[in-house]
Scaffold this motif. Sequence first.
Motif, mmCIF file in Angstrom:
data_model
loop_
_atom_site.group_PDB
_atom_site.id
_atom_site.type_symbol
_atom_site.label_atom_id
_atom_site.label_comp_id
_atom_site.label_asym_id
_atom_site.label_seq_id
_atom_site.Cartn_x
_atom_site.Cartn_y
_atom_site.Cartn_z
ATOM 1 N N VAL A 1 -0.064 -6.476 -15.496
ATOM 2 C CA VAL A 1 0.198 -7.218 -14.261
ATOM 3 C C VAL A 1 -1.108 -7.634 -13.613
ATOM 4 O O VAL A 1 -1.277 -8.777 -13.180
ATOM 5 C CB VAL A 1 1.031 -6.354 -13.281
ATOM 6 C CG1 VAL A 1 1.078 -7.005 -11.911
ATOM 7 C CG2 VAL A 1 2.438 -6.180 -13.815
ATOM 8 N N MET A 2 -2.069 -6.701 -13.540
ATOM 9 C CA MET A 2 -3.352 -7.038 -12.924
ATOM 10 C C MET A 2 -4.065 -8.122 -13.724
ATOM 11 O O MET A 2 -4.679 -9.022 -13.156
ATOM 12 C CB MET A 2 -4.228 -5.786 -12.833
ATOM 13 C CG MET A 2 -3.711 -4.788 -11.800
ATOM 14 S SD MET A 2 -4.547 -3.200 -11.918
ATOM 15 C CE MET A 2 -6.243 -3.710 -11.663
ATOM 16 N N GLY A 3 -3.979 -8.059 -15.038
ATOM 17 C CA GLY A 3 -4.634 -9.056 -15.861
ATOM 18 C C GLY A 3 -4.037 -10.441 -15.717
ATOM 19 O O GLY A 3 -4.729 -11.448 -15.857
ATOM 20 N N ALA B 1 -2.788 -5.008 -4.740
ATOM 21 C CA ALA B 1 -2.830 -6.373 -5.255
ATOM 22 C C ALA B 1 -1.937 -6.520 -6.476
ATOM 23 O O ALA B 1 -1.270 -7.547 -6.656
ATOM 24 C CB ALA B 1 -4.275 -6.751 -5.608
ATOM 25 N N ALA B 2 -1.888 -5.485 -7.321
ATOM 26 C CA ALA B 2 -1.012 -5.533 -8.489
ATOM 27 C C ALA B 2 0.446 -5.598 -8.065
ATOM 28 O O ALA B 2 1.247 -6.320 -8.659
ATOM 29 C CB ALA B 2 -1.253 -4.305 -9.375
ATOM 30 N N HIS B 3 0.798 -4.854 -7.033
ATOM 31 C CA HIS B 3 2.169 -4.908 -6.524
ATOM 32 C C HIS B 3 2.493 -6.286 -5.977
ATOM 33 O O HIS B 3 3.637 -6.726 -6.021
ATOM 34 C CB HIS B 3 2.378 -3.848 -5.441
ATOM 35 C CG HIS B 3 2.710 -2.493 -5.983
ATOM 36 N ND1 HIS B 3 3.970 -2.156 -6.411
ATOM 37 C CD2 HIS B 3 1.928 -1.394 -6.180
ATOM 38 C CE1 HIS B 3 3.959 -0.903 -6.841
ATOM 39 N NE2 HIS B 3 2.736 -0.423 -6.717
ATOM 40 N N ASP B 4 1.482 -6.984 -5.439
ATOM 41 C CA ASP B 4 1.705 -8.353 -4.979
ATOM 42 C C ASP B 4 2.293 -9.200 -6.086
ATOM 43 O O ASP B 4 3.254 -9.940 -5.894
ATOM 44 C CB ASP B 4 0.378 -8.992 -4.530
ATOM 45 C CG ASP B 4 0.119 -8.778 -3.056
ATOM 46 O OD1 ASP B 4 1.093 -8.624 -2.303
ATOM 47 O OD2 ASP B 4 -1.062 -8.765 -2.668
ATOM 48 N N SER B 5 1.706 -9.099 -7.264
ATOM 49 C CA SER B 5 2.162 -9.943 -8.360
ATOM 50 C C SER B 5 3.556 -9.546 -8.824
ATOM 51 O O SER B 5 4.377 -10.398 -9.147
ATOM 52 C CB SER B 5 1.181 -9.838 -9.531
ATOM 53 O OG SER B 5 1.120 -8.518 -10.009
ATOM 54 N N MET B 6 3.830 -8.235 -8.850
ATOM 55 C CA MET B 6 5.150 -7.787 -9.287
ATOM 56 C C MET B 6 6.225 -8.198 -8.290
ATOM 57 O O MET B 6 7.373 -8.395 -8.658
ATOM 58 C CB MET B 6 5.150 -6.268 -9.471
ATOM 59 C CG MET B 6 4.349 -5.814 -10.687
ATOM 60 S SD MET B 6 4.512 -4.046 -11.018
ATOM 61 C CE MET B 6 3.490 -3.370 -9.725
ATOM 62 N N ALA C 1 -5.457 -11.135 -2.171
ATOM 63 C CA ALA C 1 -5.076 -9.897 -1.495
ATOM 64 C C ALA C 1 -6.303 -9.127 -1.031
ATOM 65 O O ALA C 1 -6.320 -8.570 0.058
ATOM 66 C CB ALA C 1 -4.237 -9.033 -2.430
ATOM 67 N N PHE C 2 -7.357 -9.099 -1.870
ATOM 68 C CA PHE C 2 -8.586 -8.434 -1.465
ATOM 69 C C PHE C 2 -9.164 -9.078 -0.214
ATOM 70 O O PHE C 2 -9.708 -8.406 0.656
ATOM 71 C CB PHE C 2 -9.624 -8.501 -2.591
ATOM 72 C CG PHE C 2 -9.513 -7.352 -3.548
ATOM 73 C CD1 PHE C 2 -9.782 -6.062 -3.145
ATOM 74 C CD2 PHE C 2 -9.128 -7.565 -4.859
ATOM 75 C CE1 PHE C 2 -9.686 -4.992 -4.022
ATOM 76 C CE2 PHE C 2 -9.015 -6.511 -5.744
ATOM 77 C CZ PHE C 2 -9.291 -5.221 -5.338
ATOM 78 N N ALA C 3 -9.039 -10.392 -0.094
ATOM 79 C CA ALA C 3 -9.545 -11.087 1.094
ATOM 80 C C ALA C 3 -8.826 -10.611 2.345
ATOM 81 O O ALA C 3 -9.421 -10.462 3.408
ATOM 82 C CB ALA C 3 -9.383 -12.602 0.932
ATOM 83 N N VAL C 4 -7.525 -10.344 2.221
ATOM 84 C CA VAL C 4 -6.751 -9.840 3.354
ATOM 85 C C VAL C 4 -7.295 -8.490 3.804
ATOM 86 O O VAL C 4 -7.529 -8.250 4.984
ATOM 87 C CB VAL C 4 -5.261 -9.707 2.981
ATOM 88 C CG1 VAL C 4 -4.488 -9.056 4.118
ATOM 89 C CG2 VAL C 4 -4.663 -11.065 2.661
ATOM 90 N N TYR D 1 0.830 -1.212 0.000
ATOM 91 C CA TYR D 1 0.000 0.000 0.000
ATOM 92 C C TYR D 1 0.864 1.261 0.000
ATOM 93 O O TYR D 1 0.369 2.353 -0.300
ATOM 94 C CB TYR D 1 -0.928 0.017 1.230
ATOM 95 C CG TYR D 1 -2.150 -0.838 1.073
ATOM 96 C CD1 TYR D 1 -3.373 -0.273 0.708
ATOM 97 C CD2 TYR D 1 -2.095 -2.207 1.272
ATOM 98 C CE1 TYR D 1 -4.502 -1.056 0.553
ATOM 99 C CE2 TYR D 1 -3.219 -3.008 1.118
ATOM 100 C CZ TYR D 1 -4.416 -2.424 0.754
ATOM 101 O OH TYR D 1 -5.533 -3.205 0.595
ATOM 102 N N LEU D 2 2.126 1.124 0.356
ATOM 103 C CA LEU D 2 2.981 2.298 0.533
ATOM 104 C C LEU D 2 3.123 3.110 -0.752
ATOM 105 O O LEU D 2 2.900 4.332 -0.767
ATOM 106 C CB LEU D 2 4.359 1.858 1.033
ATOM 107 C CG LEU D 2 5.368 2.974 1.302
ATOM 108 C CD1 LEU D 2 4.896 3.854 2.452
ATOM 109 C CD2 LEU D 2 6.739 2.383 1.621
ATOM 110 N N MET D 3 3.505 2.454 -1.846
ATOM 111 C CA MET D 3 3.771 3.188 -3.080
ATOM 112 C C MET D 3 2.518 3.823 -3.693
ATOM 113 O O MET D 3 2.584 4.968 -4.183
ATOM 114 C CB MET D 3 4.482 2.279 -4.081
ATOM 115 C CG MET D 3 5.873 1.840 -3.636
ATOM 116 S SD MET D 3 6.975 3.225 -3.291
ATOM 117 C CE MET D 3 7.271 3.817 -4.962
ATOM 118 N N PRO D 4 1.359 3.164 -3.692
ATOM 119 C CA PRO D 4 0.161 3.844 -4.195
ATOM 120 C C PRO D 4 -0.194 5.100 -3.409
ATOM 121 O O PRO D 4 -0.657 6.093 -3.991
ATOM 122 C CB PRO D 4 -0.930 2.771 -4.058
ATOM 123 C CG PRO D 4 -0.195 1.482 -4.158
ATOM 124 C CD PRO D 4 1.112 1.720 -3.475
#
Length: 397
Positions: A368-370, A306-311, A379-382, A185-188
């Motif tokens: 990345v999101m796709g 969530a997108a950062h999760d994948s990256m 991640a949304f569940a978290v 969440y930091l970078m967004p």
Amino acid sequence: MSKSRGAGASSPVNGKQDWDTKRKRKIADIAHALSASPVDVAALRRMAISEGGLLTDELRCQVWPRLLNVPPHVLEQEPETVEREDNKDYNQVLLDVQRSLRRFPPGMPDEQREGLQEELIDIILVVLKRNPQLHYYQGYHDIVVTFLLVLGERLATALVEKLSTHHLRDFMDPTMDNTKHILNYLMPIIERVNPEVHDFMEQAEVGTVFALSWLITWFGHVLSDFRHVVRLYDFFLACHPLMPIYFAAVIVLYREEEVLECECDMAMVHHLLSQIPQDLPYEMLISRAGDLFVQFPPSELAREAAAHDSMAASTFKDFDLASTQQRPDSVLRRRRRQKQAALERSAANAVVTVAQPSTTRRLVRLAVMGLTVALGAAAFAVVNSALQWAPKLDLFP
């Protein structure tokens, strides 16, 4: 975020008188909220957040249990005895507690400090025994010692247990996946407020590992003045569990000039950011963190996190290394280079359209999101699990 002072400040004498008046009024307001039937918890939250926080440890002993909604009968329970030698976490806890000398007040007699360290070990082991689903992590003791020094062993045990099953729950999983997600969440947040700082950090590929110890210790490990630590705890206990990451963002934003003047190199930027100045304007930063939470709530940032999760999925081992206090710079740089080389090999076999930098960032984010629908759902569940229990109060009237 500007560091400039406003003109026409009041004299030190008048300023002290004004603060003394506000302090007395606030103490009276806290007493009134505590004596109300039922206790006015919403007012106590506002008091914990507003300038100066809860002011004294005596008031914290009364208010912190209310902020965490710990029932009176739980507070009265004496902690049970735990067999240390048979406990799987004992050796690591012992090592961490032995290294925690600087967390105790300077000049404290050795005998008193050693007694408190024994109590610190007991609190941690009791909470873990009662809650086998929780996993100890290095840095947990930095939070527990703050509660011990403010509340004493009995109250600290009750409040730390509640905190561990709520605010700290994601840090106490068997893996660091959820901790990594919260860091994302930091970078967004930074991008919303200052795209220039965000882009510079992205270009330096510094990541978010520098803020790991801030987050998992609620800044207790990195701040030398205990008064600043308990002031932040007032704030965090009164707020949503993700508030520490907003506070981390405002620290980075406050240091905008230092960041942008730094050499755009991963190791250099990481070193700069990991060293927190001890003279920060805490009240201003607390107010700013609250404003950002209202402007950019977690629900608005969840998709980008969530997108950062994948990256960051391929760098999960880097977070493990960081958690064991190994320097991440060279590891991160090597992984980034490996990833870049893989991308270049893929690009050699594809038709590439050149775009402006801002467009490129959007395309990368969408790609990345796709590619990570399943990871995004997890991640949304978290986030949703954190939002479900958070009190729905107007924290920043």
